[in-house]
Design a protein around this motif. Structure first.
Motif, PDB file in Angstrom:
ATOM      1  N   CYS A  41      35.505  31.361  47.973  1.00 17.55           N
ATOM      2  CA  CYS A  41      35.197  32.237  46.849  1.00 17.55           C
ATOM      3  C   CYS A  41      35.009  31.423  45.582  1.00 17.55           C
ATOM      4  O   CYS A  41      35.829  30.588  45.245  1.00 17.55           O
ATOM      5  N   ALA A  43      35.084  32.567  42.639  1.00 21.25           N
ATOM      6  CA  ALA A  43      35.887  33.090  41.541  1.00 21.25           C
ATOM      7  C   ALA A  43      37.344  32.657  41.653  1.00 21.25           C
ATOM      8  O   ALA A  43      37.923  32.175  40.693  1.00 21.25           O
ATOM      9  N   CYS A  44      37.929  32.821  42.823  1.00 24.47           N
ATOM     10  CA  CYS A  44      39.357  32.547  42.964  1.00 24.47           C
ATOM     11  C   CYS A  44      39.628  31.332  43.843  1.00 24.47           C
ATOM     12  O   CYS A  44      40.759  30.860  43.922  1.00 24.47           O
ATOM     13  N   CYS A  62      34.978  36.476  47.595  1.00 25.25           N
ATOM     14  CA  CYS A  62      35.791  37.161  48.586  1.00 25.25           C
ATOM     15  C   CYS A  62      35.800  38.660  48.285  1.00 25.25           C
ATOM     16  O   CYS A  62      35.297  39.109  47.258  1.00 25.25           O
ATOM     17  N   CYS A  65      37.369  39.765  44.898  1.00 21.03           N
ATOM     18  CA  CYS A  65      36.606  39.423  43.703  1.00 21.03           C
ATOM     19  C   CYS A  65      35.306  40.217  43.609  1.00 21.03           C
ATOM     20  O   CYS A  65      34.648  40.195  42.574  1.00 21.03           O
TER      21      CYS A  65
HETATM   22 ZN   LIG Z   1      37.974  35.614  45.312  1.00 25.45          ZN
END
Ligand SMILES: [Zn+2]
Length: 90
Positions: A41, A43-44, A62, A65
């Motif tokens: 992912c 983002a995370c 994911c 997110c």
């Molecule tokens: Zn994520």
């Protein structure tokens, strides 16, 4: 960054799926499939579930997110939905 490992069968299944979609981003997605950060992912940094990748091989995020209530990071330019690609292929 960490590697997300797939089995050969999983990778081949994803590659077939991406090729079968033949969208404008297919080539880019195939390239990413063989890069270390595919399946991670953006983002995370967590692992994207394989089932989620099978549902949308071009996804960059994911499941958590991708929730509508979660604001997307501004640093990303690529959209996760293949239908709303704003970048021209050529
Ligand atoms: Zn994520």
């Amino acid at each position: 960054m960490h590697y997300h490992y797939f089995t050969i069968e999983q990778r081949e299944a994803l590659e077939r799926l991406i090729r079968s979609q033949a969208s404008g981003d297919a080539r880019e997605t195939l390239r990413r499939l063989h890069s270390p950060d595919y399946g991670v992912c953006r983002a995370c940094g967590g692992d994207i579930p394989y089932v989620r990748l099978m549902a949308d091989p071009a996804t960059l995020y994911c499941t958590a997110c991708l929730r509508p209530t979660t604001p997307r990071p501004a640093s990303t330019s690529a959209d996760t939905t293949s239908t709303t690609s704003t970048q021209s292929g050529k």
